[in-house]
Design an enzyme around this catalytic site. Structure first.
Site, PDB file in Angstrom:
ATOM      1  N   ARG A  56       0.830  -1.195   0.000  1.00  0.00           N
ATOM      2  CA  ARG A  56       0.000   0.000   0.000  1.00  0.00           C
ATOM      3  C   ARG A  56       0.872   1.255   0.000  1.00  0.00           C
ATOM      4  O   ARG A  56       1.992   1.250   0.496  1.00  0.00           O
ATOM      5  CB  ARG A  56      -0.926   0.025   1.213  1.00  0.00           C
ATOM      6  CG  ARG A  56      -2.065  -0.972   1.173  1.00  0.00           C
ATOM      7  CD  ARG A  56      -2.987  -0.793   2.372  1.00  0.00           C
ATOM      8  NE  ARG A  56      -2.275  -0.978   3.641  1.00  0.00           N
ATOM      9  CZ  ARG A  56      -1.879   0.017   4.427  1.00  0.00           C
ATOM     10  NH1 ARG A  56      -2.104   1.280   4.081  1.00  0.00           N
ATOM     11  NH2 ARG A  56      -1.241  -0.236   5.556  1.00  0.00           N
ATOM     12  N   LYS A 198      -8.619  -2.385   0.520  1.00  0.00           N
ATOM     13  CA  LYS A 198      -8.601  -1.444   1.638  1.00  0.00           C
ATOM     14  C   LYS A 198      -9.433  -0.193   1.348  1.00  0.00           C
ATOM     15  O   LYS A 198      -9.888   0.477   2.283  1.00  0.00           O
ATOM     16  CB  LYS A 198      -7.166  -1.053   1.995  1.00  0.00           C
ATOM     17  CG  LYS A 198      -6.377  -2.187   2.631  1.00  0.00           C
ATOM     18  CD  LYS A 198      -7.066  -2.762   3.880  1.00  0.00           C
ATOM     19  CE  LYS A 198      -6.185  -3.767   4.588  1.00  0.00           C
ATOM     20  NZ  LYS A 198      -6.890  -4.464   5.689  1.00  0.00           N
ATOM     21  N   HIS A 218     -10.773  -3.633  12.052  1.00  0.00           N
ATOM     22  CA  HIS A 218      -9.686  -4.261  11.295  1.00  0.00           C
ATOM     23  C   HIS A 218      -9.260  -5.507  12.072  1.00  0.00           C
ATOM     24  O   HIS A 218      -8.335  -5.490  12.874  1.00  0.00           O
ATOM     25  CB  HIS A 218      -8.521  -3.292  11.160  1.00  0.00           C
ATOM     26  CG  HIS A 218      -7.441  -3.769  10.249  1.00  0.00           C
ATOM     27  ND1 HIS A 218      -6.119  -3.457  10.439  1.00  0.00           N
ATOM     28  CD2 HIS A 218      -7.479  -4.529   9.131  1.00  0.00           C
ATOM     29  CE1 HIS A 218      -5.385  -4.005   9.489  1.00  0.00           C
ATOM     30  NE2 HIS A 218      -6.187  -4.672   8.687  1.00  0.00           N
ATOM     31  N   SER A 237      -1.225  -5.571   9.486  1.00  0.00           N
ATOM     32  CA  SER A 237      -0.698  -6.573   8.570  1.00  0.00           C
ATOM     33  C   SER A 237       0.582  -7.192   9.124  1.00  0.00           C
ATOM     34  O   SER A 237       1.475  -6.495   9.603  1.00  0.00           O
ATOM     35  CB  SER A 237      -0.405  -5.919   7.218  1.00  0.00           C
ATOM     36  OG  SER A 237       0.146  -6.838   6.326  1.00  0.00           O
ATOM     37  N   LYS A 241      -3.259 -12.000  12.058  1.00  0.00           N
ATOM     38  CA  LYS A 241      -4.726 -12.061  12.006  1.00  0.00           C
ATOM     39  C   LYS A 241      -5.218 -13.227  11.160  1.00  0.00           C
ATOM     40  O   LYS A 241      -6.083 -13.987  11.573  1.00  0.00           O
ATOM     41  CB  LYS A 241      -5.314 -10.767  11.421  1.00  0.00           C
ATOM     42  CG  LYS A 241      -5.245  -9.558  12.293  1.00  0.00           C
ATOM     43  CD  LYS A 241      -6.131  -8.439  11.803  1.00  0.00           C
ATOM     44  CE  LYS A 241      -6.140  -8.207  10.318  1.00  0.00           C
ATOM     45  NZ  LYS A 241      -4.813  -7.926   9.748  1.00  0.00           N
ATOM     46  N   THR A 242      -4.668 -13.335   9.963  1.00  0.00           N
ATOM     47  CA  THR A 242      -5.118 -14.386   9.046  1.00  0.00           C
ATOM     48  C   THR A 242      -4.698 -15.758   9.545  1.00  0.00           C
ATOM     49  O   THR A 242      -5.497 -16.702   9.586  1.00  0.00           O
ATOM     50  CB  THR A 242      -4.551 -14.141   7.630  1.00  0.00           C
ATOM     51  OG1 THR A 242      -5.035 -12.882   7.146  1.00  0.00           O
ATOM     52  CG2 THR A 242      -4.980 -15.242   6.683  1.00  0.00           C
ATOM     53  N   ASP A 256     -10.065 -10.353   8.033  1.00  0.00           N
ATOM     54  CA  ASP A 256      -9.499  -9.011   8.013  1.00  0.00           C
ATOM     55  C   ASP A 256     -10.454  -7.869   8.339  1.00  0.00           C
ATOM     56  O   ASP A 256     -10.053  -6.895   8.960  1.00  0.00           O
ATOM     57  CB  ASP A 256      -8.881  -8.745   6.631  1.00  0.00           C
ATOM     58  CG  ASP A 256      -7.944  -7.556   6.631  1.00  0.00           C
ATOM     59  OD1 ASP A 256      -7.131  -7.436   7.561  1.00  0.00           O
ATOM     60  OD2 ASP A 256      -8.017  -6.747   5.701  1.00  0.00           O
ATOM     61  N   ARG A 321       1.697 -12.056  -1.515  1.00  0.00           N
ATOM     62  CA  ARG A 321       0.291 -12.187  -1.116  1.00  0.00           C
ATOM     63  C   ARG A 321      -0.448 -13.202  -1.978  1.00  0.00           C
ATOM     64  O   ARG A 321      -0.060 -13.490  -3.109  1.00  0.00           O
ATOM     65  CB  ARG A 321      -0.417 -10.834  -1.267  1.00  0.00           C
ATOM     66  CG  ARG A 321       0.049  -9.763  -0.309  1.00  0.00           C
ATOM     67  CD  ARG A 321      -0.641  -9.894   1.022  1.00  0.00           C
ATOM     68  NE  ARG A 321      -0.242  -8.849   1.958  1.00  0.00           N
ATOM     69  CZ  ARG A 321      -0.830  -8.662   3.117  1.00  0.00           C
ATOM     70  NH1 ARG A 321      -1.857  -9.401   3.478  1.00  0.00           N
ATOM     71  NH2 ARG A 321      -0.410  -7.718   3.939  1.00  0.00           N
TER      72      ARG A 321
END
Length: 530
Positions: A56, A198, A218, A237, A241-242, A256, A321
């Site tokens: 990003r 996003k 988030h 990130s 989390k994932t 997410d 990713r």
């Protein structure tokens, strides 16, 4: 045609006769291959590289300063204003650029709870990016497409169109511009697909509190398949989390982006966007097996002969990713709706290596750490990040929150009190020393601690108060060695630990004093003690 009318309504006068609406993944893969946008891996996933932008670009994000949002947006370094005139100029040039391009359009949904669903139309210059967003958002049924009507918001994505900072008032050739009045998002100059995802999230983070009294978060979320007991995992990130939410013993709600309404939690998305660096089939089997036909892999190095991905190769970026539909996870909860969270986990990747691997937070400490959002930005997640950098990201998602942080914080505090939700701070970062000296916390230990928090075992442990960070630390946990529970014990040089801990505690205090001078004293006093 009805479909072309959708483009004309937002001002795109396409002259090619080649506007493809709602192609299925197989067709989109064929289109991407035909156009030379990528190659297939040995498992059938579409592999692409995204050029200059492999993460990003937060400094290139703008919100149009229109009258209807002027007094609502938390303007500043994160939510940067751009004038209506500058926006219109860029939009006109972008739409002229797209007039003679073959385009791909997806009409989908954000919000798995039908009461709060919003319709998003995404217009792409690249078939591969249309595949990405097709898999990441919620896919309508044939019947839902028939009655789709006008979108609530439209994203127009043109990586081939570049801005001129001197003329357009942007910071670079790339720009992500949200116009809440026109209900349009422009994404120019970047092929990194995370910008699309996003941008949808940022829009939902404005709409849900303002229009629905829903707390956007988030976070990832999962639940017990028998009891439907739900847990949510906040974190930036790279904090886990994932990975941590993809637990084979629990149903995955989403990885997410979620909303917390009166009835519980619901996923904003219909897919997952997981990091691939050092991906291991033993540690992350759900993600590993999801990389197959229909998935889009970004910036992973692929052997040109065997087409086998090398997930350990970071020569393009560490921020490799994969995007895939949540249905590729065997234990996914469909639709992505769960109950009221009984446990909240704040994930942080502490590059100092001084925070406990897990600690229990009371209500005030929970509010403190939510608004503080400490972690380390990991390599590749944003442009220019080469090694972990300590950062404070309000609400564990500051780049995506258009409103004043107090709006979201008060909503979370109200829900924690109402439902007596347990809150824990989990460090997935370093232990035994800082980055470069210590080692990253073992995933198996973190999983064991999270499991104990979810099943109530951690409540049975003896706790010791950490006087520096002002948190309660369990002294034992099933599946994790007792010697790692107190981070000072893991450092060979105790004086070095004390110095590093004091340094981080001061960073907490300085950040809080600067950002939240008007926060209630009981919350301010719940933080680390410098």
């Amino acid at each position: 045609m009805k479909e072309n009318h959708s483009l004309k309504m937002i001002g795109i006068q396409n002259t090619t006769g080649k506007v493809h609406y709602n192609l299925n993944p197989a067709r989109l893969v064929e289109e991407a291959l035909r156009r030379g946008e990528g190659v297939l891996t040995n498992t059938g996933a579409l592999s692409v590289t995204t050029g200059k932008y492999t993460g990003r670009s937060p400094k290139d994000k703008f919100i149009v300063d229109t009258k209807d949002v002027h007094d609502k947006i938390a303007w500043g370094d994160v939510n940067v204003a751009i004038s209506e005139d500058a926006y219109q100029s860029i939009k006109n040039k972008m739409f002229t650029y797209l007039a003679d391009k073959e385009l791909y359009v997806f009409q989908g949904f954000a919000g798995a709870d039908k009461k709060y669903t919003r319709k998003f139309m995404v217009v792409n210059e690249f078939a591969s990016q249309n595949l990405f967003i097709h898999q990441l958002l919620i896919r309508p049924t044939a019947e839902e497409l028939e009655s789709y009507g006008a979108a609530d918001f439209t994203l127009v994505v043109a990586p081939g169109f570049t801005c001129d900072p001197a003329v357009d008032g942007t910071h670079s050739e790339a720009a992500i511009i949200v116009n809440f009045q026109e209900k349009i998002v422009l994404i120019a100059g970047s092929q990194y697909s995370g910008e699309i995802k996003k941008s949808v999230f940022s829009v939902m983070n404005y709409l849900m509190p303002v229009e629905e009294n829903v707390l956007p978060m988030h976070c990832s979320a999962n639940m017990d398949p028998e009891t439907h007991e739900t847990a949510i995992f906040f974190g930036l990130s790279g904090t886990g989390k994932t990975t941590l939410s993809a637990d084979p013993a629990r149903k995955l709600i989403g990885d997410d982006e979620h909303g917390w309404c009166d009835n519980g939690v619901f996923n904003f998305e219909g897919g997952c966007y997981a990091k691939c660096i050092n991906l291991d089939p033993k540690n992350e089997p759900e993600i590993y097996s999801a990389i197959r036909f229909g998935s889009e892999v970004e910036n992973v190095v692929i052997d040109p002969e065997t087409r086998i991905p090398d997930y350990d190769d970071d020569s393009i970026t560490e921020n490799t990713r994969v995007g895939y539909p949540i249905t590729y996870i065997d234990n996914a909860q469909i639709p992505g709706v769960g109950g009221v969270p009984k446990v909240v986990i704040f994930l942080t990747a502490d590059a100092f290596g001084v925070l406990p691997p897990i600690s229990r937070l009371d209500e005030n400490a929970a509010m403190y750490h939510f608004v503080t959002g400490f972690t380390s930005k990991l390599a590749g997640t944003e442009r220019g990040i080469k090694e972990p950098q300590p950062t404070f990201s309000t609400l564990f998602g500051e780049p995506f929150m258009p409103l004043n942080p107090s709006v979201y914080a008060e909503m979370l505090g109200e829900r924690i009190r109402k439902y007596n939700t347990k809150v824990y701070l989990v460090n997935t970062g370093w232990t035994g020393g800082p980055y470069g000296v210590g080692s990253r916390m073992k995933l198996s230990y973190t999983r064991a601690m999270v499991t104990a928090a979810l099943n109530g075992e951690l409540e049975k442990a003896e706790y010791k108060h950490d006087d520096v960070f002002n948190v309660d630390v369990p002294q034992s946990c099933p599946g994790a060695p007792a010697e790692i529970m107190n981070p000072r014990d893991t450092w060979a040089d105790k004086a070095a630990y004390d110095e590093a801990a004091a340094k981080l505690a001061k960073m907490f205090k300085d950040n809080f004093d600067k950002k939240y001078p008007d926060m209630p004293e009981e919350i301010k006093n719940a933080g680390p003690r410098a």
